[in-house]
Design a protein around this motif. Sequence first.
Motif, PDB file in Angstrom:
ATOM      1  N   ILE A 221       0.605  -1.267   0.007  1.00 26.48           N
ATOM      2  CA  ILE A 221      -0.147   0.083   0.132  1.00 26.48           C
ATOM      3  C   ILE A 221       0.874   1.300   0.080  1.00 26.48           C
ATOM      4  CG2 ILE A 221      -1.809   1.312   1.183  1.00 26.48           C
ATOM      5  CD1 ILE A 221      -2.518  -1.531   0.193  1.00 26.48           C
ATOM      6  N   LYS A 222       0.625   2.142  -1.024  1.00 25.80           N
ATOM      7  CA  LYS A 222       1.369   3.395  -0.877  1.00 25.80           C
ATOM      8  C   LYS A 222       0.837   4.269   0.317  1.00 25.80           C
ATOM      9  CE  LYS A 222       2.196   3.558  -5.961  1.00 25.80           C
ATOM     10  NZ  LYS A 222       1.890   4.306  -7.251  1.00 25.80           N
ATOM     11  N   PRO A 223       1.701   5.198   0.609  1.00 28.31           N
ATOM     12  CA  PRO A 223       1.483   6.080   1.876  1.00 28.31           C
ATOM     13  C   PRO A 223       0.099   6.813   1.706  1.00 28.31           C
ATOM     14  CG  PRO A 223       3.470   6.356   1.250  1.00 28.31           C
ATOM     15  CD  PRO A 223       3.155   5.533   0.097  1.00 28.31           C
ATOM     16  N   GLU A 224      -0.128   7.116   0.510  1.00 27.71           N
ATOM     17  CA  GLU A 224      -1.411   7.980   0.443  1.00 27.71           C
ATOM     18  C   GLU A 224      -2.807   7.156   0.435  1.00 27.71           C
ATOM     19  OE1 GLU A 224       0.540   8.046  -3.748  1.00 27.71           O
ATOM     20  OE2 GLU A 224       1.221   7.826  -1.590  1.00 27.71           O
ATOM     21  N   GLY A 225      -2.672   5.907   0.338  1.00 26.67           N
ATOM     22  CA  GLY A 225      -3.760   4.855   0.409  1.00 26.67           C
ATOM     23  C   GLY A 225      -4.564   4.745   1.705  1.00 26.67           C
ATOM     24  N   LYS A 226      -5.565   5.249   1.888  1.00 25.01           N
ATOM     25  CA  LYS A 226      -6.271   5.187   3.117  1.00 25.01           C
ATOM     26  C   LYS A 226      -7.559   4.505   2.833  1.00 25.01           C
ATOM     27  CE  LYS A 226      -3.346   8.219   4.733  1.00 25.01           C
ATOM     28  NZ  LYS A 226      -2.249   7.710   5.683  1.00 25.01           N
ATOM     29  N   TRP A 227      -8.070   3.941   1.832  1.00 27.02           N
ATOM     30  CA  TRP A 227      -9.497   3.648   1.834  1.00 27.02           C
ATOM     31  C   TRP A 227      -9.110   2.365   0.848  1.00 27.02           C
ATOM     32  CZ3 TRP A 227     -14.321   5.112   4.093  1.00 27.02           C
ATOM     33  CH2 TRP A 227     -13.960   6.205   4.969  1.00 27.02           C
ATOM     34  N   ILE A 228     -10.213   1.282   1.002  1.00 24.85           N
ATOM     35  CA  ILE A 228     -10.362   0.298  -0.164  1.00 24.85           C
ATOM     36  C   ILE A 228     -11.652   0.255  -0.704  1.00 24.85           C
ATOM     37  CG2 ILE A 228      -8.470  -1.198   1.045  1.00 24.85           C
ATOM     38  CD1 ILE A 228     -10.819  -2.818   1.649  1.00 24.85           C
ATOM     39  N   ILE A 229     -11.792   0.013  -2.044  1.00 24.39           N
ATOM     40  CA  ILE A 229     -13.112   0.008  -2.555  1.00 24.39           C
ATOM     41  C   ILE A 229     -13.439  -1.425  -3.064  1.00 24.39           C
ATOM     42  CG2 ILE A 229     -14.674   1.394  -4.182  1.00 24.39           C
ATOM     43  CD1 ILE A 229     -13.350   3.207  -2.383  1.00 24.39           C
TER      44      ILE A 229
END
Length: 453
Positions: A221-229
């Motif tokens: 996961i990249k640092p800016e990844g905060k949500w999953i869809i």
Amino acid sequence: MTDQIVEKVAVQTEESRNQGRRAFLKGSAAVAGGVMFTKAASAAEGAGYDAKKAVAPYAGKEEITTVLQDGAARKTLGFGVRKYPYGMPSPFEKEVQRRTLEWLTPDSMASITMTPLHQLHGIITPNGLHFERFHGGVPTINPDEHRLVIHGLVERPLIFTMDDLKRFPSVSRIHFVECPANGAMEWKGVQLNSVQWTHGMMSCVEYTGVRLSDLLKEAGIKPEGKWIIPEGADAAGMARSIPLDLAMDDCFIAYAQNGEALRREQGYPIRLVVPGCEANMWVKYLRRIQVHDVPMQHREETSKYTELMPDGTAQRFSWYMEANSVITYPSPDFKMEGPGKYFLRGLAWSGRGKVAHVDISVDGGKTWKEAHFTSPVLDKAWTRFELEWDWDGSEAFLMSRVTDETGYVQPPMPQMRKLEGTNNVYHRTAMVTWRVHAWEDGKNGGLIENVQY
């Protein structure tokens, strides 16, 4: 940690006698009442068992002396092995089935069937009785052709086959899954007279699969990844936004349910499991997971699965199903058989963790006694409770109230309605009340009905 069966007996104190309902709702109340069990009910009592006392209720009644006759089953051979390669229930259990209300939805493609909670035993729902909720009908998917894609804000986009997923370390857990609209028709008042209708949009099963965190770590996961869809492969393209912290906690992707492959109506070949949260987040027919920096604002989390509040605002992302409970026996699906001894039985659960204790009232909430648990107490799963009750034949109002390990106490319906109004259809987790008509109440004697008390 090993989960054990917990049998708790409360001791009434002067403090607990004076506790008000408001104190209970704040989670700070002691539990009132004590659970009394007959000596004959436990072999462990040994010498304390009084045979004369045990038979006293039958004094003066006619003794049955007829010889037990052989039935037809003793006079002929039954069917042999492999008559039914996949075992089915007895034909005498044909009434135990999922049911729907024809007027509830305009068609069967986006509809629901409900589990007969009042006819279940233990905490595991058989696969054939697991409630159904479809948004675009049930697809038929070839597992050999199915793929799961993880992409978006990841270092390495990945594509998994079913065989790939089964090579990862597996996990098996028992959890309940509940539609947030469970009990939706009761917000404005009593509508239906069955536990299947008031609470049947849920089930509890054992899921087996692979941890979602293992797959996400594999992708990076990249640092800016905060949500999953997560998105389904069915006609509805069902999708929800889930915070990354929640996804990395106890979520997993299930390919099996109760020891066998998922049923088609439950997401075959794979579905997402989000323990304790709304069932719509448990995306079925899972085909891809996109990692994003913000929630998607999908139609399923804007036009639906939001809670319309009294001031006109809509509350979003109410993921967790709060603590809830219901007495399944006696309930409106049954009729009392006359005054005497009964065991009040039911189910309790919490999306926040384990059930701590359950209180039962037979007088509409004036007094309470603590029930004992008759099943393992598991995290985010059903817990069975029971309480002995000597019914004297007079009118009674049966209620159950659960407290979970966070201290949250199940509220009464008037308080929940005052807080959230009557335009909402989700997260109705208030106490319900079963009115037992007095035995001498003419043709209604012993009938049980759903009332709001």
